[in-house]
Design a protein around this motif. Structure first.
Motif, short mmCIF file in Angstrom:
data_model
loop_
_atom_site.label_atom_id
_atom_site.label_comp_id
_atom_site.label_asym_id
_atom_site.label_seq_id
_atom_site.Cartn_x
_atom_site.Cartn_y
_atom_site.Cartn_z
N PHE A 20 0.83 -1.21 0.00
CA PHE A 20 0.00 0.00 0.00
C PHE A 20 0.86 1.26 0.00
O PHE A 20 0.57 2.22 -0.70
N SER A 21 1.94 1.27 0.81
CA SER A 21 2.72 2.51 0.87
C SER A 21 3.57 2.71 -0.38
O SER A 21 3.67 3.82 -0.89
N SER A 22 4.11 1.63 -0.95
CA SER A 22 4.97 1.87 -2.12
C SER A 22 4.15 2.11 -3.40
O SER A 22 4.69 2.58 -4.39
N ASN A 23 2.85 1.80 -3.36
CA ASN A 23 2.02 2.06 -4.55
C ASN A 23 0.97 3.15 -4.31
O ASN A 23 -0.04 3.21 -5.01
N ALA A 24 1.22 4.00 -3.31
CA ALA A 24 0.23 5.05 -2.99
C ALA A 24 0.16 6.07 -4.14
O ALA A 24 1.14 6.28 -4.85
N TYR A 25 -1.01 6.66 -4.27
CA TYR A 25 -1.21 7.68 -5.32
C TYR A 25 -0.38 8.93 -5.01
O TYR A 25 -0.34 9.37 -3.86
N LYS A 26 0.27 9.45 -6.04
CA LYS A 26 1.05 10.69 -5.85
C LYS A 26 0.22 11.86 -6.39
O LYS A 26 -0.05 11.91 -7.60
N PRO A 27 -0.21 12.77 -5.48
CA PRO A 27 -1.05 13.90 -5.93
C PRO A 27 -0.44 14.64 -7.11
O PRO A 27 0.78 14.83 -7.15
N GLY A 28 -1.30 14.99 -8.05
CA GLY A 28 -0.83 15.74 -9.22
C GLY A 28 -0.53 14.83 -10.42
O GLY A 28 -0.38 15.30 -11.54
N THR A 29 -0.49 13.51 -10.18
CA THR A 29 -0.24 12.58 -11.30
C THR A 29 -1.58 12.08 -11.85
O THR A 29 -2.63 12.29 -11.24
N ASP A 30 -1.54 11.43 -13.02
CA ASP A 30 -2.75 10.96 -13.71
C ASP A 30 -3.44 9.85 -12.87
O ASP A 30 -2.91 8.75 -12.74
N TYR A 31 -4.63 10.19 -12.34
CA TYR A 31 -5.32 9.25 -11.44
C TYR A 31 -5.68 7.94 -12.14
O TYR A 31 -5.47 6.85 -11.59
N MET A 32 -6.23 8.04 -13.36
CA MET A 32 -6.69 6.83 -14.03
C MET A 32 -5.53 5.91 -14.41
O MET A 32 -5.65 4.68 -14.35
N ALA A 33 -4.39 6.53 -14.77
CA ALA A 33 -3.21 5.71 -15.10
C ALA A 33 -2.74 4.99 -13.83
O ALA A 33 -2.42 3.78 -13.86
N TRP A 34 -2.72 5.73 -12.72
CA TRP A 34 -2.32 5.11 -11.45
C TRP A 34 -3.27 3.97 -11.08
O TRP A 34 -2.84 2.90 -10.65
N ARG A 35 -4.57 4.20 -11.27
CA ARG A 35 -5.58 3.20 -10.91
C ARG A 35 -5.34 1.89 -11.65
O ARG A 35 -5.33 0.82 -11.05
N SER A 36 -5.14 2.00 -12.97
CA SER A 36 -4.99 0.74 -13.71
C SER A 36 -3.63 0.07 -13.40
O SER A 36 -3.55 -1.15 -13.32
#
Ligand SMILES: Cc1cc2nc3c(=O)[nH]c(=O)nc-3n(C[C@H](O)[C@H](O)[C@H](O)COP(=O)(O)OP(=O)(O)OC[C@H]3O[C@@H](n4cnc5c(N)ncnc54)[C@H](O)[C@@H]3O)c2cc1C
Length: 388
Positions: A20-36
């Motif tokens: 969970f911590s190493s794959n956390a979302y980084k604010p300002g980056t593409d949300y949908m790309a991160w999601r997939s």
């Protein structure tokens, strides 16, 4: 009941935390790309993208304790947005009752979160008493196509859904439960009209769905005609346990204490106010008791027992606790909670009222509280109905 985690369970918990911590979302980056990407990496961990699926269908095949650990860790992690309808609701029905062709046709897209599903059970005249549903499905003389007509209501995310899994009536004779058939069909087609319903909390999540002369090929029927009730019912106990949200409430309660601690009262804070403190303490005691109920059922499940009517106790008490937390959050925010998002007062108070009003639904969906009490009275307390 042994609630200490084994060395293996502790190692698993560390693995989950690290993921969970190493794959956390980084604010300002593409949300949908991160999601997939997140789901892809979770799949590569061995089915972590579909934690509740059995191993035979590509799930991780965890023990009940591992599920409990996962649930606890998800309460504090930021996970990608994921509706429950495909992976959590329809997939288990397909696994249990769908044909091999249906499993191969629908499950890969469900797992990849490529197709959004919605659940078409409730109708204007059929909620708690779901068996009185009237949406009609008539089979053509050649036995190849159903024609569906009717209205569904409270359909969550119907406006974003590609497909619906729908309970329909195929027979009016005999027991009401025996004339219900489980059909799947696309939402984006002529004959489907989705009308938004704006809830008390001001959001658009639920809808009214009118279905007019929609043709559904017989290949889209799950299992036997007239057996849809049995398929839909099997899932309810699991849905209810999930709705208890115990680990999320534990986190929300800590947050509430922090928020109340930031509100000044005399020389101290709201958390020093004996009346408010007593309400928080009572809530904490009830939540702890519920957590132990969950651990008890976990211990029983680890020993090979089945999930029983305790899912109703957990749904009933868990949702009441969520509502009490929402109510105390409004109380802590005071008059600022009435501001509905205006930038005055403490930040947490801005959405407090919307959260409180939305929480009214928790004790309605997934089986209303009164209905859960009925189940508990009959199946836990052994009280017989007064009905003749
Ligand atoms: C936010 C939200 C999202 C929803 N999403 C979906 C969805 O995606 N798909 C879907 O199909 N449905 C959905 N529902 C519908 C939900 O399942 C129903 O609202 C629920 O089953 C209750 O039915 P009802 O609203 O018709 O109320 P009713 O069943 O009419 O109940 C009205 C009141 O009577 C009480 N009552 C009913 N029967 C009894 C009884 N036997 N004994 C004592 N009291 C009783 C109830 O507890 C309640 O207080 C959603 C509902 C909400 C609020």
């Amino acid at each position: 009941m042994d609630i200490d985690l084994s060395a293996d369970d502790l190692a698993f918990r560390n693995d989950v935390r690290e993921f969970f911590s190493s794959n956390a979302y980084k604010p300002g980056t593409d949300y949908m790309a991160w999601r997939s990407e997140w789901f892809g990496k979770a799949a590569a961990k061995g089915g972590w993208d579909v934690p509740k699926w059995p191993k035979a269908f590509g799930g991780p095949g965890w023990s009940p304790t591992q599920h409990y650990i996962w649930e606890q860790e998800t309460a504090t992690a930021t996970l990608p947005f994921d509706m429950p309808f495909g992976v959590g609701m329809l997939a288990p029905i397909l696994m249990g009752y769908g044909s091999k062709e249906q499993q191969e046709r629908f499950m890969p897209d469900i797992r990849a979160r490529k197709v959004n599903w919605c659940q078409g059970y409730s109708e204007p005249g059929a909620g708690s008493d779901l068996a009185s549903l009237k949406t009609k499905a008539e089979l053509s003389a050649d036995g190849k196509t159903y024609t569906v007509n009717g209205t569904k209501i409270w359909t969550t995310a119907a406006h974003m859904a590609d497909w619906i899994f729908c309970l329909t009536r195929t027979s009016d004779t005999g027991k009401r439960q025996e004339g219900i058939t489980f059909l799947l069909f696309p939402m984006k087609q002529p004959g489907i009209e989705v009308k938004p319903i704006i809830t008390l909390g001001g959001s658009h999540t639920v809808n009214m769905v009118h279905i007019t002369d929609v043709k559904v090929p017989v290949e889209n029927r799950i299992g036997e005609e007239g057996q849809g009730w049995t398929y839909a019912k099997g899932l309810l106990q699991h849905e209810r346990t999930g709705l208890a949200g115990i680990s999320r409430s534990l986190v929300a309660l800590e947050k509430l204490k922090e928020q109340a601690g930031s509100i000044k009262r005399g020389n101290g804070s709201l958390m020093d106010d004996p009346a408010f403190r007593a309400k928080v303490a009572a809530l904490e005691v009830d939540l702890l008791a519920l957590e132990f109920t969950e651990l008890r059922s976990l211990a029983a499940a680890s020993a090979g027992g089945a999930l029983g009517p305790e899912s109703s106790i957990m749904k009933l008490k868990g949702t009441e606790i969520q509502q009490r937390i929402a109510k105390l959050t409004v109380e802590a925010g005071g008059i600022y909670s009435a501001g509905w998002g205006h930038p005055v007062g403490p930040k947490f108070a801005r959405n407090g009222m919307a959260g409180y009003l939305s929480s009214r639904a928790y004790t309605i969906y997934g089986g209303a509280s009164e209905v859960q009490k009925d189940v508990i009275a009959k199946n836990v307390l052994g009280i017989k109905s007064g009905k003749k």
